[in-house]
Design a protein around this motif. Structure first.
Motif, PDB file in Angstrom:
ATOM      1  N   MET A   1       0.813  -1.213   0.000  1.00  0.00           N
ATOM      2  CA  MET A   1       0.000   0.000   0.000  1.00  0.00           C
ATOM      3  C   MET A   1       0.845   1.260   0.000  1.00  0.00           C
ATOM      4  N   GLU A   2       2.112   1.112  -0.396  1.00  0.00           N
ATOM      5  CA  GLU A   2       2.987   2.274  -0.457  1.00  0.00           C
ATOM      6  C   GLU A   2       2.907   2.944  -1.829  1.00  0.00           C
ATOM      7  N   ARG A   3       2.055   2.459  -2.664  1.00  0.00           N
ATOM      8  CA  ARG A   3       1.914   3.032  -3.996  1.00  0.00           C
ATOM      9  C   ARG A   3       1.327   4.437  -3.921  1.00  0.00           C
ATOM     10  N   GLU A   4       1.683   5.262  -4.879  1.00  0.00           N
ATOM     11  CA  GLU A   4       1.084   6.581  -5.002  1.00  0.00           C
ATOM     12  C   GLU A   4      -0.317   6.417  -5.599  1.00  0.00           C
ATOM     13  N   GLN A   5      -1.156   7.423  -5.385  1.00  0.00           N
ATOM     14  CA  GLN A   5      -2.535   7.318  -5.841  1.00  0.00           C
ATOM     15  C   GLN A   5      -2.641   7.185  -7.348  1.00  0.00           C
ATOM     16  N   GLU A   6      -1.707   7.802  -8.085  1.00  0.00           N
ATOM     17  CA  GLU A   6      -1.731   7.689  -9.539  1.00  0.00           C
ATOM     18  C   GLU A   6      -1.537   6.245  -9.973  1.00  0.00           C
ATOM     19  N   GLU A   7      -0.719   5.501  -9.210  1.00  0.00           N
ATOM     20  CA  GLU A   7      -0.510   4.088  -9.517  1.00  0.00           C
ATOM     21  C   GLU A   7      -1.712   3.255  -9.121  1.00  0.00           C
ATOM     22  N   LEU A   8      -2.317   3.588  -7.978  1.00  0.00           N
ATOM     23  CA  LEU A   8      -3.470   2.827  -7.504  1.00  0.00           C
ATOM     24  C   LEU A   8      -4.630   2.885  -8.489  1.00  0.00           C
ATOM     25  N   GLN A   9      -4.897   4.076  -9.047  1.00  0.00           N
ATOM     26  CA  GLN A   9      -6.066   4.228  -9.897  1.00  0.00           C
ATOM     27  C   GLN A   9      -5.958   3.426 -11.189  1.00  0.00           C
ATOM     28  N   SER A  10      -4.734   3.058 -11.565  1.00  0.00           N
ATOM     29  CA  SER A  10      -4.544   2.292 -12.803  1.00  0.00           C
ATOM     30  C   SER A  10      -4.536   0.785 -12.568  1.00  0.00           C
ATOM     31  N   LEU A  11      -4.645   0.358 -11.306  1.00  0.00           N
ATOM     32  CA  LEU A  11      -4.628  -1.076 -11.019  1.00  0.00           C
ATOM     33  C   LEU A  11      -5.891  -1.742 -11.556  1.00  0.00           C
ATOM     34  N   GLY A  12      -5.689  -2.844 -12.253  1.00  0.00           N
ATOM     35  CA  GLY A  12      -6.814  -3.628 -12.745  1.00  0.00           C
ATOM     36  C   GLY A  12      -7.000  -4.887 -11.911  1.00  0.00           C
ATOM     37  N   PHE A  13      -7.652  -5.872 -12.490  1.00  0.00           N
ATOM     38  CA  PHE A  13      -7.981  -7.106 -11.770  1.00  0.00           C
ATOM     39  C   PHE A  13      -6.730  -7.804 -11.236  1.00  0.00           C
ATOM     40  N   PHE A  14      -5.782  -8.062 -12.110  1.00  0.00           N
ATOM     41  CA  PHE A  14      -4.580  -8.781 -11.698  1.00  0.00           C
ATOM     42  C   PHE A  14      -3.660  -7.906 -10.843  1.00  0.00           C
ATOM     43  N   GLY A  15      -3.694  -6.603 -11.081  1.00  0.00           N
ATOM     44  CA  GLY A  15      -2.903  -5.690 -10.260  1.00  0.00           C
ATOM     45  C   GLY A  15      -3.383  -5.671  -8.815  1.00  0.00           C
ATOM     46  N   ILE A  16      -4.690  -5.731  -8.629  1.00  0.00           N
ATOM     47  CA  ILE A  16      -5.257  -5.756  -7.273  1.00  0.00           C
ATOM     48  C   ILE A  16      -4.926  -7.077  -6.578  1.00  0.00           C
ATOM     49  N   ILE A  17      -4.966  -8.174  -7.335  1.00  0.00           N
ATOM     50  CA  ILE A  17      -4.584  -9.472  -6.766  1.00  0.00           C
ATOM     51  C   ILE A  17      -3.136  -9.431  -6.284  1.00  0.00           C
ATOM     52  N   LYS A  18      -2.252  -8.900  -7.125  1.00  0.00           N
ATOM     53  CA  LYS A  18      -0.834  -8.807  -6.777  1.00  0.00           C
ATOM     54  C   LYS A  18      -0.634  -7.918  -5.547  1.00  0.00           C
ATOM     55  N   GLU A  19      -1.323  -6.787  -5.508  1.00  0.00           N
ATOM     56  CA  GLU A  19      -1.203  -5.859  -4.382  1.00  0.00           C
ATOM     57  C   GLU A  19      -1.731  -6.496  -3.090  1.00  0.00           C
ATOM     58  N   SER A  20      -2.806  -7.251  -3.203  1.00  0.00           N
ATOM     59  CA  SER A  20      -3.388  -7.901  -2.021  1.00  0.00           C
ATOM     60  C   SER A  20      -2.419  -8.919  -1.430  1.00  0.00           C
ATOM     61  N   PHE A  21      -1.828  -9.740  -2.273  1.00  0.00           N
ATOM     62  CA  PHE A  21      -0.853 -10.726  -1.784  1.00  0.00           C
ATOM     63  C   PHE A  21       0.389 -10.034  -1.216  1.00  0.00           C
ATOM     64  N   LYS A  22       0.779  -8.928  -1.840  1.00  0.00           N
ATOM     65  CA  LYS A  22       1.937  -8.179  -1.361  1.00  0.00           C
ATOM     66  C   LYS A  22       1.696  -7.665   0.060  1.00  0.00           C
ATOM     67  N   ILE A  23       0.500  -7.160   0.319  1.00  0.00           N
ATOM     68  CA  ILE A  23       0.157  -6.659   1.657  1.00  0.00           C
ATOM     69  C   ILE A  23       0.173  -7.795   2.674  1.00  0.00           C
ATOM     70  N   ILE A  24      -0.434  -8.926   2.315  1.00  0.00           N
ATOM     71  CA  ILE A  24      -0.502 -10.062   3.236  1.00  0.00           C
ATOM     72  C   ILE A  24       0.888 -10.561   3.607  1.00  0.00           C
TER      73      ILE A  24
ATOM     74  N   ILE B   1      -1.529   0.243   7.848  1.00  0.00           N
ATOM     75  CA  ILE B   1      -0.371   0.008   6.986  1.00  0.00           C
ATOM     76  C   ILE B   1      -0.234   1.150   5.981  1.00  0.00           C
ATOM     77  N   TYR B   2      -1.361   1.570   5.413  1.00  0.00           N
ATOM     78  CA  TYR B   2      -1.355   2.638   4.412  1.00  0.00           C
ATOM     79  C   TYR B   2      -0.865   3.959   5.004  1.00  0.00           C
ATOM     80  N   THR B   3      -1.234   4.241   6.241  1.00  0.00           N
ATOM     81  CA  THR B   3      -0.837   5.505   6.879  1.00  0.00           C
ATOM     82  C   THR B   3       0.474   5.382   7.662  1.00  0.00           C
ATOM     83  N   ALA B   4       1.119   4.200   7.562  1.00  0.00           N
ATOM     84  CA  ALA B   4       2.398   3.951   8.232  1.00  0.00           C
ATOM     85  C   ALA B   4       2.294   4.069   9.752  1.00  0.00           C
TER      86      ALA B   4
END
Length: 332
Positions: free
Chosen positions: A1-24, A120-123
């Motif tokens: 969740m350290e991504r900038e908002q510009e990166e977050l808004q472009s996340l698609g289906f597989f990007g969200i899956i990858k980000e979710s596993f990364k957080i876990i 985690i997002y707000t550190a």
């Protein structure tokens, strides 16, 4: 969740899956503790419910079959009839107890996971003790949102099923009538999926923003616009996983499709392990979807405001003035 908002808004289906596993995996310890305390019991109750429900139900059917072959107006018939009535009462009491515990653990798990990801997002420093102290306070907001969502879905189902049933009686005798009913069933399923998605996102809104209940659902409805395809993709993926787990467990463990006891125990354990992993992933993914939707609509997620909002749950932050609600600071 350290991504900038510009990166977050472009996340698609597989990007969200990858980000979710990364957080876990990045916070494995805290998520393991939440899983042990809340998600494991939730998974156990879900599978145990399938087993116990089938045992009770087949016992009732067996006694009902015996009753059908018993002469009426005899003591044996009266005893069997009373026993079946008692078993039906026990069956429905078990169902009520199951749904009560399922609801409580589901809301507590959602509260814990969403709050953890926000920290985690707000550190912010996050510990299991802190999460568990916050969960009871967040749980109340989620309960209000759940009640509103449940009421809306209940009314929707009653009206839709009533209308489809009425039309089936009136016009199902010809081809055009059948086509109309099929189209209505498709529309009904689309509406059901849409309301379920809004409900899921509203749960996250209830934890991370100052609104809950019907207001959270309205906010969720607005956020989901533009990312509906991704949300539907996750709904189908997770729904398929839950149905597959229930199907395998019911057929291999409950119905004893395989006579070997060792195989049945092994399948049951695998279903249990897979189920709690799917539940954890689902809760993390729906929170990531929330942040992605916020970014997609260019609603600035002010980390300072979010951090203050989270502190309110701990009682460590006293508002000196009305805070700006999360999401009202738009990018210019």
């Amino acid at each position: 969740m350290e991504r900038e908002q510009e990166e977050l808004q472009s996340l698609g289906f597989f990007g969200i899956i990858k980000e979710s596993f990364k957080i876990i995996f990045s916070k494995r310890k805290i998520f393991s503790q939440i899983t042990l305390a809340l998600i494991l019991p939730l998974s156990f109750i879900f599978l145990a419910h399938i087993q116990v429900s089938q045992l009770l139900f087949f016992k009732i059917l067996d006694h009902k079959q015996t009753l059908d072959h018993t002469q009426k107006d005899t003591p044996n018939y009266a005893n069997l009839s009373d026993r079946i009535t008692s078993e039906w009462i026990a069956f429905w009491l078990f169902k009520v107890a199951y749904f009560t515990f399922l609801l409580i653990l589901s809301l507590l798990s959602t509260s814990a996971v969403v709050y953890t990801i926000a920290c985690i997002y707000t550190a912010k420093e996050i510990t299991f003790k802190k999460v568990m102290s916050v969960v009871p306070k967040v749980w109340k907001r989620l309960m209000v949102t759940f009640l509103w969502s449940f009421f809306i879905l209940l009314v929707y189902n009653i009206v839709a099923i009533g209308l489809i049933t009425l039309l089936a009686v009136l016009i199902a005798s010809n081809v055009i009538g059948i086509v109309i009913i099929v189209l209505l069933l498709i529309l009904y399923l689309m509406g059901f999926v849409y309301l379920s998605i809004v409900w899921q996102l509203a749960s996250v809104v209830s934890v991370l923003e100052d609104v809950y209940g019907i207001q959270a659902m309205i906010k969720s409805k607005t956020l989901i616009k533009g990312k509906m395809g991704v949300a539907i993709g996750f709904f189908i993926l997770l729904f398929t996983c839950f149905v597959a787990i229930a199907f395998v467990f019911e057929n291999f463990v409950v119905f004893e499709m395989v006579p070997d006891l060792g195989i049945r125990i092994g399948v049951g354990i695998l279903c249990f392990l897979f189920l709690f992993k799917v539940i954890l992933f689902a809760l993390v993914a729906q929170t990531v979807v929330y942040f992605v939707c916020k970014s997609y609509h260019h609603q600035n997620i002010d980390k300072s405001a979010l951090s203050d909002h989270l502190e309110v749950y701990l009682g460590d932050y006293v508002r000196l003035k009305k805070d700006v609600q999360l999401g009202e600071l738009d990018h210019v």
